[in-house]
Design a protein around this motif. Structure first.
Motif, PDB file in Angstrom:
ATOM      1  N   ASP A 143      48.095  47.970  49.952  1.00 53.00           N
ATOM      2  CA  ASP A 143      47.489  47.850  48.620  1.00 53.00           C
ATOM      3  C   ASP A 143      48.448  48.322  47.536  1.00 53.00           C
ATOM      4  N   SER A 146      47.890  47.232  43.802  1.00 49.48           N
ATOM      5  CA  SER A 146      46.867  47.979  43.082  1.00 49.48           C
ATOM      6  C   SER A 146      47.410  49.312  42.588  1.00 49.48           C
ATOM      7  N   SER A 166      47.911  42.865  49.572  1.00 52.87           N
ATOM      8  CA  SER A 166      46.540  42.616  49.156  1.00 52.87           C
ATOM      9  C   SER A 166      46.472  42.732  47.638  1.00 52.87           C
ATOM     10  N   ASP A 168      43.515  43.377  46.183  1.00 53.87           N
ATOM     11  CA  ASP A 168      42.316  44.164  45.915  1.00 53.87           C
ATOM     12  C   ASP A 168      42.652  45.314  44.963  1.00 53.87           C
ATOM     13  N   GLY A 169      41.875  45.424  43.880  1.00 62.37           N
ATOM     14  CA  GLY A 169      42.084  46.509  42.936  1.00 62.37           C
ATOM     15  C   GLY A 169      43.220  46.284  41.968  1.00 62.37           C
ATOM     16  N   ASP A 188      44.330  37.085  49.190  1.00 60.99           N
ATOM     17  CA  ASP A 188      43.688  36.894  47.895  1.00 60.99           C
ATOM     18  C   ASP A 188      42.543  35.896  48.087  1.00 60.99           C
ATOM     19  N   GLU A 189      41.324  36.354  47.916  1.00 62.10           N
ATOM     20  CA  GLU A 189      40.175  35.476  48.138  1.00 62.10           C
ATOM     21  C   GLU A 189      40.163  34.301  47.166  1.00 62.10           C
TER      22      GLU A 189
END
Length: 203
Positions: A143, A146, A166, A168-169, A188-189
């Motif tokens: 992460d 982030s 990732s 996320d955040g 990454d969604e």
């Protein structure tokens, strides 16, 4: 060397491509030792030879961990604007199948490692370049994006190689103008949704 003007000597030191060389010069010269903390960047790369020595039973105990060397070099500087950290080219050819390496001494995008130094240098940091060791990073998601986006508000350049990232955040980085991602696995969604939308059999 001792007779050179301070600004000129500092400019020479700042041009060295390996901070380990600067550390060696500090031992040999009082003038360099006194000026070195004014350098505003760290360049450190792990060579294949160093990696091999760190794995050999004969030399392992005499090799200072790479991450420890980096943090020590960084802590000796008054102000840091640029960080270049990674592995030399020969190590990029090492295959996980050949090594089966479960260590993390060269897992350079590890958030625990980043937390050990990033908060101390982030106020003035403009550029970060990290070339990870794929053998150790390919199966460990990080992460780091982030973390960097939350700490480094003045960051202009970011380069990451050989990592599983990732988003996320992740928060906006308004000053970032140069982003380089090379040999990256990205979670990454939004990318997954885009892929489904574009390549769905219904289209």
């Amino acid at each position: 060397m001792e007779d050179l003007p301070g600004p000129l000597l500092l400019d020479i030191l700042a041009r060295l491509s390996d901070s380990a060389d600067v550390a060696r010069c500090r031992v040999a010269s009082r003038a360099i030792n006194s000026l070195a903390p004014e350098i505003r960047s760290v360049h450190l790369y792990c060579s294949h030879l160093r990696y091999a020595k760190s794995r050999s039973p004969l030399t392992r105990s005499s090799i200072t961990p790479f991450k420890h060397v980096f943090c020590k070099l960084l802590s000796a500087l008054h102000l840091v604007e640029r960080v270049y950290l990674g592995i030399d080219k020969p190590l990029r050819l090492v295959s996980y199948d050949d090594v089966e390496d479960e260590d993390d001494d060269l897992f350079l995008t590890d958030v625990n490692f980043l937390r050990a130094w990033l908060p101390d240098v982030c106020p003035h940091l403009k550029s970060i370049s990290i070339s990870d060791f794929w053998v150790q990073s390919c199966w460990r998601r990080t992460d780091m994006l982030s973390l960097i986006s939350s700490y480094c508000s003045k960051l202009v350049e970011l380069e990451v190689k050989n990592a599983w990232l990732s988003v996320d955040g992740l928060t906006p980085m308004p000053n970032l103008t140069v982003l380089t991602l090379e040999f990256i696995r990205l979670d990454d969604e939004n990318l997954e949704k885009y892929y489904l939308d574009v390549y769905s059999p219904l289209h």
